[in-house]
Each structure stands twice: as C-alpha cells, then as structure tokens.
Design an enzyme around this catalytic site. Structure first.
Site, mmCIF file in Angstrom:
data_model
loop_
_atom_site.group_PDB
_atom_site.id
_atom_site.type_symbol
_atom_site.label_atom_id
_atom_site.label_comp_id
_atom_site.label_asym_id
_atom_site.label_seq_id
_atom_site.Cartn_x
_atom_site.Cartn_y
_atom_site.Cartn_z
ATOM 1 N N TYR A 149 48.620 73.200 48.452
ATOM 2 C CA TYR A 149 47.510 74.093 48.796
ATOM 3 C C TYR A 149 48.033 75.513 48.951
ATOM 4 C CZ TYR A 149 43.528 75.763 51.696
ATOM 5 O OH TYR A 149 42.450 76.448 52.212
ATOM 6 N N LYS A 189 45.693 73.112 44.818
ATOM 7 C CA LYS A 189 44.456 73.743 45.277
ATOM 8 C C LYS A 189 44.753 75.235 45.356
ATOM 9 C CE LYS A 189 41.183 74.187 49.099
ATOM 10 N NZ LYS A 189 40.826 73.793 50.485
#
Length: 365
Positions: free
Chosen positions: A194, A222
């Site tokens: 992320y 992400k």
C-alpha cells in the site's frame, strides 16, 4: 522493598541475585566484567510461525484478479467495543452487491485505533463468518518490522487470504530499508503493498516495487500517487488497484488497473462494481464524483463514519480522534443520497441529518 519484589525486582541484599564469577584472593583479576555463559547466546534464534499445510491456502493469482475490494468500516457499540452485528450486516451487504474482497482493519476500518488483539480477532471473525464468500485481506502492516512480522503470522494463522502492508511511516527509512521491511513478510503469503505518501510521508518508488515483484507472493500494489504511476506498473506486468476512488474509473479503463480498493463501496457497492466491471461509464463516474469528494472533504474515515451513521447502518459512535462532519456537511450528504437514489445505498432506513447530540465520542475504550 516488598513492593519491588512483587514486580520481580530484588534488593542487593536479597538471596535472589544474578550470579557473577566468584573472586578468589589468589586469582589475578584481569577484568572486572562478568562473562555471560556462551550457551545464552543463540544466533538466529527466531523461527517463523510457518505451517506446511497448503490445501486451503489462497493462490496469489486469486488475489490479483479481484476488481472491487472494499476497505470495510468497523462499527462500534456505545462503549467503544466492536459492534459485530452491524459489522456482519455491512459485510453481508458487500457480498450481496458483488464486492470480491474486504480490507479488514485498514485506514477506513481504523486499524490504527485497534489493539493487535482486536485487530487479529476481527480478521479471524471475518474469515470464520465470510471467508467462503469473499476474500479477507488483513491489514497487518506496521512501521515496526517486528510488529508487522508478528501480526502477519497471526493473520495468516487465523485464515486471512492475503495481507496488506504499508511502508514504515513517521520514522521512515531508506529505500533499502523499505525493501528489507517488505521482504521480511512477503514469504508468508499473498501480499498487497500500500503506497499512500500523504499518510506515510514517504513514497515507495517503482524501483523498490520492481525489486519486490521478484517474489511470487506479491499480489500487487494499492497505489495512491496517481494514474501515471499506475500505468508505469501495468506496463511492466505488475497488478495495481487504484487507492483513489475519484480516479478509479480512469485508472481501470485508461491506465490498466485491475480495480479499486474503495471507501465509497461501503455506501454504494453495487454501483462501484458496475464502474469496475461493465466498461467505461463516464456518466456513472460523474454521478459518483460529488459523493467521493464529500467522503474525502476531511481525512478518511471521518466522512464514511458520518455517512453510515446517517444511513442507520452503524451507530453514531466515534473513537477519538475522529469526530463527525459538521451539520452543513451532514445536510449535504442527505441531498447527495437523494440525487443518486436511496435505493443504491446500503441500509434500509431513510437517510437523516443527525444532530450534534446524536453522536457519541469515545476517548478510552
């Protein structure tokens, strides 16, 4: 002194002392240091909590194919504990409306406000109740590598399908340190990295991701930097989910993203699925952009917490430091729901603008 003994501390005249080598009068002392027994020094003592059982493990490719992953909200009871009944209803709604995965205890789910006991319990609960119907991705990342390792071991032990890992925030580290941090957890199972510099204060550069992509457990990234970064990864065969709801339509259809890890899908999971599955739809995207802008008017999860309370899906309970949006924004949300259509939103109650006194703010829980 008696009180100190209760905490495992001993006075100098206590019979319980750590032994030092006895000194003899005839011994020529070269050093005054106590020498620890060699047997006490065990290099590479740590062994990972690894299981050899693989029949129920999730294949990384199963994670790579997910298009709509909801960063699920964690509802609370008035005393600040988890409201599992409301949580279960919310996850069920996601499943019924086509979400394929949930991030448990992420930023939206307020993992940052949970103890690790709460965190792992919620991951295990989600797997136990819904693991056969939806992929459960546990946020087991930390700015401490030690904590990230321990939480990820526990998360996979309770059955999560994949882990979400953020880069070390606040203290930050070098690029080599970032790579070493992620490599310490990647071997455990499917992993999504992320990248959200706005929260961590540090970008994860592509060269770090390219290095980590050599590990087959890297499911993808992400990415919150923007669509040019998304395109750079997809051009090099790396799976990407947009981390920005307001960019996810273009990210999916113009820049090659697999899908979105979404906050908005807490509210309108069916419409977010349509946006990711049914081809380019600029009209629907334009219709949802004002809602997305509203959700992120203040830092997430303030907006989503306020919205779900006004829809009657969760109790109006906030763990501090989060507080609800002001009345003017709450009234604006009521208008947005009516414009988009109440039938598209989660829950069955009429949307309402809650008063300030309706909210419960909890600092200790």
């Amino acid at each position: 002194m008696a009180a100190l003994k209760g905490y495992g501390l001993c006075s100098m005249d206590s019979a319980l002392q750590f032994p030092c080598p006895r000194r003899f009068d005839g011994y020529k002392r070269r050093s005054s240091k106590c020498v620890s027994p060699k047997a006490a020094v065990v290099p590479n003592f740590h062994l990972p909590m690894r299981s050899l059982e693989v029949k129920n493990r999730t294949n990384t490719d199963d994670i790579k194919s997910l298009r709509v992953i909801t960063a699920i909200k964690t509802p609370y009871l008035p005393d600040g504990r988890f409201d599992l009944e409301s949580y279960d209803d919310l996850v069920n709604i996601q499943i019924q409306n086509g979400a394929e995965g949930v991030i448990v205890g992420g930023t939206t789910g307020e993992g940052q406000l949970m103890s690790w006991d709460e965190h792992i319990m919620l991951i295990g609960h989600t797997v136990n109740c819904f693991g056969a119907s939806i992929k459960v991705i546990g946020n087991t990342g930390s700015n401490s590598t030690r904590e990230a390792i321990h939480a990820t071991e526990q998360g996979f032990a309770v059955g999560m399908h994949a882990a979400l890992h953020i880069n070390p925030y606040y203290g930050k580290t070098s690029i080599e340190g970032l790579i070493a941090h992620f490599q310490s957890v990647l071997h455990m199972g499917p992993t999504i990295i992320y990248n959200v510099p706005g929260r961590t204060g540090q970008d994860i550069p592509p060269r770090a991701i390219f290095k980590l992509s050599q590990n087959t457990n890297l499911a993808g990234v992400k990415e919150c930097v923007g669509n040019k970064r998304v395109e750079e990864y997809t051009d090099n065969g790396i799976v990407v989910w947009s981390g920005n709801d307001d960019e996810c339509h273009d990210s999916r259809w113009d820049y090659g993203a697999t899908g979105v890890i979404s906050v908005t899908s807490n509210l309108v999971p069916g419409l977010m699925r349509k946006l990711m599955f049914e081809g380019r739809n600029s009209s629907l995207n334009s219709k949802l952009l004002p809602l997305m802008a509203w959700l992120f008017h203040e830092p997430n999860p303030i907006g989503i917490n306020t919205a779900l309370a006004q829809l009657g899906v969760s109790r109006p309970v906030f763990r501090l430091p989060y507080v609800p949006l002001p009345l003017s924004k709450r009234l604006e949300f009521v208008k947005l729901v009516k414009e988009i259509g109440r039938e598209h939103f989660v829950g069955e109650k009429d949307v309402q603008a809650l008063d300030d006194d309706d909210f419960i703010l909890i600092g200790r829980y």
